[in-house]
Write a protein that holds these residues in place. Structure first.
Motif, PDB file in Angstrom:
ATOM      1  N   HIS A 177       0.842  -1.190   0.000  1.00 21.28           N
ATOM      2  CA  HIS A 177       0.000   0.000   0.000  1.00 21.28           C
ATOM      3  C   HIS A 177       0.880   1.244   0.000  1.00 21.28           C
ATOM      4  O   HIS A 177       1.976   1.253   0.575  1.00 21.28           O
ATOM      5  CB  HIS A 177      -0.916  -0.006   1.231  1.00 21.28           C
ATOM      6  CG  HIS A 177      -1.986   1.030   1.193  1.00 21.28           C
ATOM      7  ND1 HIS A 177      -1.778   2.333   1.602  1.00 21.28           N
ATOM      8  CD2 HIS A 177      -3.282   0.962   0.757  1.00 21.28           C
ATOM      9  CE1 HIS A 177      -2.898   3.025   1.460  1.00 21.28           C
ATOM     10  NE2 HIS A 177      -3.826   2.217   0.942  1.00 21.28           N
ATOM     11  N   LEU A 178       0.413   2.304  -0.635  1.00 21.58           N
ATOM     12  CA  LEU A 178       1.190   3.540  -0.737  1.00 21.58           C
ATOM     13  C   LEU A 178       1.603   4.066   0.631  1.00 21.58           C
ATOM     14  O   LEU A 178       2.770   4.432   0.846  1.00 21.58           O
ATOM     15  CB  LEU A 178       0.389   4.604  -1.492  1.00 21.58           C
ATOM     16  CG  LEU A 178       1.058   5.976  -1.632  1.00 21.58           C
ATOM     17  CD1 LEU A 178       2.315   5.890  -2.486  1.00 21.58           C
ATOM     18  CD2 LEU A 178       0.074   6.984  -2.225  1.00 21.58           C
ATOM     19  N   ASP A 179       0.676   4.091   1.582  1.00 23.45           N
ATOM     20  CA  ASP A 179       0.994   4.612   2.917  1.00 23.45           C
ATOM     21  C   ASP A 179       2.058   3.764   3.608  1.00 23.45           C
ATOM     22  O   ASP A 179       2.926   4.294   4.315  1.00 23.45           O
ATOM     23  CB  ASP A 179      -0.268   4.678   3.783  1.00 23.45           C
ATOM     24  CG  ASP A 179      -1.233   5.764   3.320  1.00 23.45           C
ATOM     25  OD1 ASP A 179      -0.783   6.693   2.615  1.00 23.45           O
ATOM     26  OD2 ASP A 179      -2.429   5.672   3.656  1.00 23.45           O
ATOM     27  N   ASP A 180       2.001   2.459   3.398  1.00 21.74           N
ATOM     28  CA  ASP A 180       3.001   1.576   3.999  1.00 21.74           C
ATOM     29  C   ASP A 180       4.373   1.805   3.372  1.00 21.74           C
ATOM     30  O   ASP A 180       5.400   1.775   4.062  1.00 21.74           O
ATOM     31  CB  ASP A 180       2.589   0.112   3.827  1.00 21.74           C
ATOM     32  CG  ASP A 180       1.363  -0.244   4.647  1.00 21.74           C
ATOM     33  OD1 ASP A 180       1.117   0.440   5.661  1.00 21.74           O
ATOM     34  OD2 ASP A 180       0.648  -1.188   4.262  1.00 21.74           O
ATOM     35  N   LEU A 181       4.399   2.031   2.069  1.00 23.08           N
ATOM     36  CA  LEU A 181       5.678   2.298   1.407  1.00 23.08           C
ATOM     37  C   LEU A 181       6.305   3.593   1.914  1.00 23.08           C
ATOM     38  O   LEU A 181       7.505   3.663   2.184  1.00 23.08           O
ATOM     39  CB  LEU A 181       5.482   2.357  -0.111  1.00 23.08           C
ATOM     40  CG  LEU A 181       6.768   2.380  -0.956  1.00 23.08           C
ATOM     41  CD1 LEU A 181       6.520   1.709  -2.300  1.00 23.08           C
ATOM     42  CD2 LEU A 181       7.262   3.801  -1.184  1.00 23.08           C
ATOM     43  N   THR A 240      10.305  10.732  -6.075  1.00 23.36           N
ATOM     44  CA  THR A 240       8.914  10.778  -6.496  1.00 23.36           C
ATOM     45  C   THR A 240       8.335   9.367  -6.408  1.00 23.36           C
ATOM     46  O   THR A 240       9.035   8.375  -6.636  1.00 23.36           O
ATOM     47  CB  THR A 240       8.760  11.304  -7.932  1.00 23.36           C
ATOM     48  OG1 THR A 240       9.531  10.507  -8.829  1.00 23.36           O
ATOM     49  CG2 THR A 240       9.217  12.756  -8.016  1.00 23.36           C
ATOM     50  N   LEU A 241       7.061   9.291  -6.072  1.00 25.01           N
ATOM     51  CA  LEU A 241       6.333   8.020  -6.054  1.00 25.01           C
ATOM     52  C   LEU A 241       5.220   8.105  -7.086  1.00 25.01           C
ATOM     53  O   LEU A 241       4.348   8.975  -7.000  1.00 25.01           O
ATOM     54  CB  LEU A 241       5.743   7.762  -4.663  1.00 25.01           C
ATOM     55  CG  LEU A 241       6.722   7.595  -3.503  1.00 25.01           C
ATOM     56  CD1 LEU A 241       5.966   7.376  -2.203  1.00 25.01           C
ATOM     57  CD2 LEU A 241       7.696   6.445  -3.762  1.00 25.01           C
ATOM     58  N   ILE A 263       3.999   0.500  -7.535  1.00 32.65           N
ATOM     59  CA  ILE A 263       4.455   1.862  -7.237  1.00 32.65           C
ATOM     60  C   ILE A 263       5.901   1.988  -7.709  1.00 32.65           C
ATOM     61  O   ILE A 263       6.738   1.124  -7.416  1.00 32.65           O
ATOM     62  CB  ILE A 263       4.352   2.159  -5.735  1.00 32.65           C
ATOM     63  CG1 ILE A 263       2.902   1.991  -5.256  1.00 32.65           C
ATOM     64  CG2 ILE A 263       4.839   3.588  -5.444  1.00 32.65           C
ATOM     65  CD1 ILE A 263       2.740   2.079  -3.751  1.00 32.65           C
ATOM     66  N   ILE A 264       6.180   3.052  -8.426  1.00 31.84           N
ATOM     67  CA  ILE A 264       7.536   3.301  -8.909  1.00 31.84           C
ATOM     68  C   ILE A 264       8.157   4.416  -8.073  1.00 31.84           C
ATOM     69  O   ILE A 264       7.661   5.539  -8.036  1.00 31.84           O
ATOM     70  CB  ILE A 264       7.542   3.696 -10.394  1.00 31.84           C
ATOM     71  CG1 ILE A 264       6.940   2.580 -11.243  1.00 31.84           C
ATOM     72  CG2 ILE A 264       8.967   4.016 -10.863  1.00 31.84           C
ATOM     73  CD1 ILE A 264       6.738   2.944 -12.690  1.00 31.84           C
TER      74      ILE A 264
END
Length: 246
Positions: free
Chosen positions: A31-35, A177-178, A203-204
Motif C-alpha cells: 500500500h502507498l501509505d506503507d511504502l 517521487t512516487l 508503485i515506482i
C-alpha cells in the motif's frame, strides 16, 4: 557507470546539458501509505513531502518504425523520448501542456521543455492524427518552430496517466517521487467506445539527483528495499497496448 557519465560530460556537443541521475525502484503488493512509512519516513536522509499530489498525463510520440521505443529496449547509449505532458485530474482535457524531450547519454540524462501557452484540446473529440496537426499548427505561430519539422515525422503512440507524490531530503540534494495508479491507453481507440486501458498495480519510486552526488547516493539507495530497475513507462506502456513490437 562512471565511464558513461564522463563520456557524456566531456562530449562538446552535449556539455551544456544539466545532467542528473534518475534511479528507479519498483514496489509491488504494498500500500502507498506503507511504502511511505517504511521507505521514505525511515530513510536516514530525512525526506519530507514538498508538493501536493498531482495527476500527470502524457502523450508519447514516435516514428512509424518505433525508433525511440527500440532505442530504449536495446539500451542504446544515446536515446530520446518525445512527450506532451500536462497536469489535470481529467485526462481528456489537454490544457497548457509542455512538450518534453528526454535525452539519455549512458546512465545520465536531462530534459528540454517547451511550454505551450493557450493550447486546449479535448481527447474525447479528436483523433491521434488531429492532435499532431493541432500541435504543429500551434507551434508554427511560436518561437518553437524548430519542433515542427520533428513532429511532422512523429505520431502519438501512447497515452499515459498516473498520480505522483514528491519528497525532498533535508540536505536538498536528493528528490524522490512516487508514481502510482499507472494507466495506459491506446491512442487509436481512446475516443471510441472500446477504449483499451491497462493499469499496473505497482508503485515506482524514482530517486533523482545531480551527477556530483552520485557517490553519496549509494548510502541512500542501500536503505531502499528494492532492486534498481531500468523501468521505462514508455516501453512498458507500448508493450501493454500493442503486446510486443519486434
Amino acid at each position: 557507470m562512471v565511464k558513461n557519465m564522463v563520456k557524456a560530460v566531456n562530449n562538446p556537443k552535449i556539455s551544456k546539458h544539466n545532467f542528473r541521475y534518475e534511479r528507479k525502484f519498483i514496489f509491488q503488493n504494498i500500500h502507498l501509505d506503507d511504502l511511505i512509512a517504511t521507505q521514505i519516513n525511515t530513510n536516514s536522509f530525512c525526506f519530507h513531502e514538498i508538493f501536493e499530489k498531482r495527476t500527470i498525463n502524457n502523450i508519447y510520440f514516435d516514428d512509424y518504425n518505433y525508433s525511440f521505443y527500440k532505442e530504449n529496449v536495446s539500451g542504446d547509449g544515446t536515446r530520446k523520448k518525445y512527450r506532451l505532458r500536462w497536469y489535470n485530474d481529467v485526462f481528456s482535457e489537454v490544457k497548457k501542456p509542455t512538450i518534453e524531450i528526454k535525452q539519455k547519454f549512458g546512465e545520465v540524462g536531462d530534459k528540454i521543455s517547451y511550454k505551450i501557452k493557450d493550447f486546449l484540446i479535448d481527447l474525447d473529440s479528436v483523433s491521434a492524427t488531429e492532435i499532431n496537426s493541432s500541435l504543429i499548427e500551434h507551434l508554427e505561430k511560436t518561437e518553437h518552430r524548430e519542433l515542427v519539422s520533428k513532429l511532422e515525422n512523429l505520431h502519438p503512440t501512447l497515452y499515459n496517466s498516473y498520480e505522483r507524490k514528491y519528497f525532498l531530503s533535508n540536505c536538498e540534494k536528493f528528490r524522490i517521487t512516487l508514481d502510482f495508479n499507472m494507466k495506459f491507453y491506446n491512442p487509436n481507440t481512446f475516443n471510441q467506445n472500446n477504449i483499451i486501458k491497462n493499469q499496473i498495480d505497482e508503485i515506482i519510486l524514482e530517486l533523482k539527483y545531480d551527477i556530483e552526488h552520485d557517490i553519496e547516493s549509494r548510502t541512500l539507495t542501500q536503505e531502499i528495499n528494492s532492486r534498481l530497475s531500468k523501468n521505462s513507462k514508455y516501453v512498458r506502456g507500448v508493450d501493454f497496448i500493442n503486446y510486443q513490437i519486434t
